[in-house]
Scaffold this active site. Structure first.
Site, PDB file in Angstrom:
ATOM      1  N   ARG A   1     -10.322 -11.370   1.292  1.00 48.76           N
ATOM      2  CA  ARG A   1     -11.200 -12.357   0.648  1.00 48.76           C
ATOM      3  C   ARG A   1     -10.562 -13.752   0.655  1.00 48.76           C
ATOM      4  O   ARG A   1     -11.269 -14.757   0.631  1.00 48.76           O
ATOM      5  CB  ARG A   1     -11.547 -11.894  -0.772  1.00 48.76           C
ATOM      6  CG  ARG A   1     -10.362 -11.719  -1.664  1.00 48.76           C
ATOM      7  CD  ARG A   1     -10.683 -10.952  -2.939  1.00 48.76           C
ATOM      8  NE  ARG A   1     -10.843  -9.514  -2.712  1.00 48.76           N
ATOM      9  CZ  ARG A   1     -11.173  -8.635  -3.661  1.00 48.76           C
ATOM     10  NH1 ARG A   1     -11.408  -9.051  -4.890  1.00 48.76           N
ATOM     11  NH2 ARG A   1     -11.289  -7.361  -3.388  1.00 48.76           N
TER      12      ARG A   1
ATOM     13  N   LYS B   1       0.850  -1.200   0.000  1.00 52.51           N
ATOM     14  CA  LYS B   1       0.000   0.000   0.000  1.00 52.51           C
ATOM     15  C   LYS B   1       0.882   1.246   0.000  1.00 52.51           C
ATOM     16  O   LYS B   1       1.924   1.254   0.655  1.00 52.51           O
ATOM     17  CB  LYS B   1      -0.862   0.025   1.274  1.00 52.51           C
ATOM     18  CG  LYS B   1      -2.047  -0.907   1.244  1.00 52.51           C
ATOM     19  CD  LYS B   1      -2.895  -0.720   2.501  1.00 52.51           C
ATOM     20  CE  LYS B   1      -4.009  -1.752   2.573  1.00 52.51           C
ATOM     21  NZ  LYS B   1      -5.047  -1.587   1.547  1.00 52.51           N
TER      22      LYS B   1
END
Ligand code: BES
Ligand code: ZN
Ligand code: ZN
Length: 489
Positions: free
Chosen positions: A333, A259
């Site tokens: 996920r 990130k």
């Protein structure tokens, strides 16, 4: 905070200070003893408006309506106005003509949620002097209500608000102080302290035995090892079995798809789904709800390192499906895929996952609102109704068959990201849908709490930082199930 519900007229109750909520445009209410002063001050009773009269030991707070969430906000504003006083006790009335327990519940929730503060890392601790709240059951017209139902509402509000505040504490705690292992220890301690709650912790070996290849890959580069936390509450003669699955990324650096620094800060909040799931089950047990409840938490850290999982890797999930990794920042996920598969072994009547899953959900609904996704419209509807009562904001995002196709991979069964940058909250849900068995499709709701879980400014009765998102809406929803015997199709 000590709550006392008293069936006496408010004027006869002794306390250091009185709080009076003023419904806008109803400045003539008989509890408003200082009408002239308020008029001189230009006080109109709008929401956010407060008038503290220290010489009279009274604080007036505007309230838009007598809807529960307006009451929560108004009482929290009133308490903010007297934050620096040295009052020890306050009293407040019920402002209603027909249903005092609802208002009492909202008052207690507004007080407990609104006065939360997180000072673990401050050398000077916040000291809030008010320790006692006296609630008079006198209504709008001077009638006194029976104490019992109001008392019960206040007790329930205390359980739910304390669970929400405990979730805030977990989320606000730094990644160093809340690693997967420490989160597991926290869950074990909670189980020990809560009647009827049991806790199982699975370590890396357990995950390997369970063939949770996706979960394991995400956690591989961290020196902090992953944990699967399984909490359960099984009352006798339980009517239904509910399972809550929580995303517990104690830190999400993005992994090798690192990130940028401005997006990495606040990623201690990626354990918000876990914090909610732990406290939902705690509240369920304390409320003695007649349901079997399980919380399954995938706790891991998404880090970089020589052994990190990589874009281009292919992972085999617990259900046997192969997943092409194209972005290691879409890690939630992957952890949830394995945890949802594990959760279905418990044969739930209904199950939910709570996750700070996508930035796209925040773009779609704004930062205060959780995304609700699922195949069953009646379940979505009943959940949205309960969430509204609880004071949490939700928005439903629809199924889309074209978006589902965007998760195709040329080399594996599916890719962990969509080929399009649009509709990211929905494609994340549709990724998870690949791990839900056909017979369970209508029993499942996906809750993307990425927006409200952590907001870096005060909003309503929520503080800058964690809000405990998910706890109240899920507990309220379960409580509603005790009232109606619903079928979700
Ligand atoms: N934990 C983040 C999602 C998130 C973003 C939570 C902002 C709270 C606030 C998640 O793991 C993530 O990084 N998702 C990516 C997915 C993308 C790579 C498909 C995102 O939203 O950008
Ligand atoms: Zn991520
Ligand atoms: Zn994440």
């Amino acid at each position: 905070m000590n709550f006392e519900v008293i069936d006496t007229k408010i004027d006869e109750i002794q306390s250091d200070c009185e709080i009076v909520l003023v419904v806008s445009k109803e400045l003539k209410h008989r509890w408003i003893k200082d009408l002239d002063t308020l008029k001189t001050m230009g006080f109109k009773g709008n929401s956010k408006e407060t008038a503290f009269l220290p010489h009279k030991n009274i604080v007036y707070a505007g309230v838009d309506s007598l809807e529960s969430d307006d009451i929560r906000t108004a009482i929290s504003n009133a308490l903010k106005a007297i934050k620096n006083s040295n009052y020890k006790s306050i009293k407040v009335g019920l402002y209603t003509e027909n249903c005092p327990p609802i208002n009492a519940r909202a008052l207690a929730e507004g007080i407990l949620l609104g006065t939360y503060s997180f000072d673990k890392y401050k050398s000077k601790k916040d000291d809030f002097s008010i320790k006692g709240i006296k609630i008079s059951t006198e209504d709008y017209n001077g009638k006194i209500y029976a104490q019992e139902s109001t008392q019960k509402a206040v007790e329930e509000a205390q359980i739910i608000s304390e669970a929400t505040n405990a979730a805030k504490d977990i989320v606000n705690t730094t990644p160093f102080d809340m690693t997967p292992k420490k989160l597991a220890t926290y869950a074990q301690k909670m189980a020990k302290e809560t009647d009827g709650v049991e806790c199982f912790i699975g370590d890396e070996k357990f995950l390997a035995k369970e063939k949770m290849g996706a979960f394991l890959a995400v956690s591989r580069a961290s020196s902090e090892k992953p944990r699967l936390i399984h909490l359960s509450y099984k009352p006798k003669n339980a009517k239904k079995r509910f399972v809550f699955v929580g995303k517990g990324l104690t830190y999400d650096s993005g992994g090798l798809s690192l990130k940028p620094s401005e997006h990495m800060v606040t990623m201690k909040s990626d354990k918000s789904g876990a914090a909610a799931a732990i406290n939902i089950i705690r509240a369920a047990a304390l409320l003695k709800l007649p349901f079997e409840v399980h919380s399954i938490i995938g706790a891991a850290e998404n880090m970089i390192g020589g052994n990190a999982y990589k874009p281009d890797d292919i992972l085999i999930a617990r259900n046997g499906k192969s997943i092409e990794v194209r972005n290691t920042d879409a890690e939630g996920r992957l952890v949830l895929a394995d945890c949802l598969d594990y959760a279905q072994d418990l044969k739930p009547d209904l199950f939910f996952d709570l996750a700070t899953l996508t930035g796209a959900c925040v773009v779609a609904l704004g930062e205060y609102t959780s995304g609700v996704m699922g195949h069953s419209s009646s379940l979505k509807h009943s959940f949205a109704k309960a969430a509204k009562k609880s004071g949490e904001l939700t928005g439903s995002l629809p199924f889309n068959k074209y978006l589902k196709k965007l998760l195709k991979s040329s080399i594996a069964d599916l890719s962990n990201i969509s080929t399009s940058r649009y509709g990211g909250a929905i494609t994340a849900w549709l990724f998870l849908d690949n791990f839900i068995k056909e017979e369970n499709k209508d029993k499942w709701l996906h809750l993307d709490i990425a927006g409200p879980a952590y907001v870096e400014k005060d909003w309503g009765y929520n503080q800058c930082g964690a809000s405990g998102a998910g706890v109240r809406m899920c507990v309220y929803w379960m409580k509603e199930q005790t009232l109606e015997n619903k079928e979700h199709k």
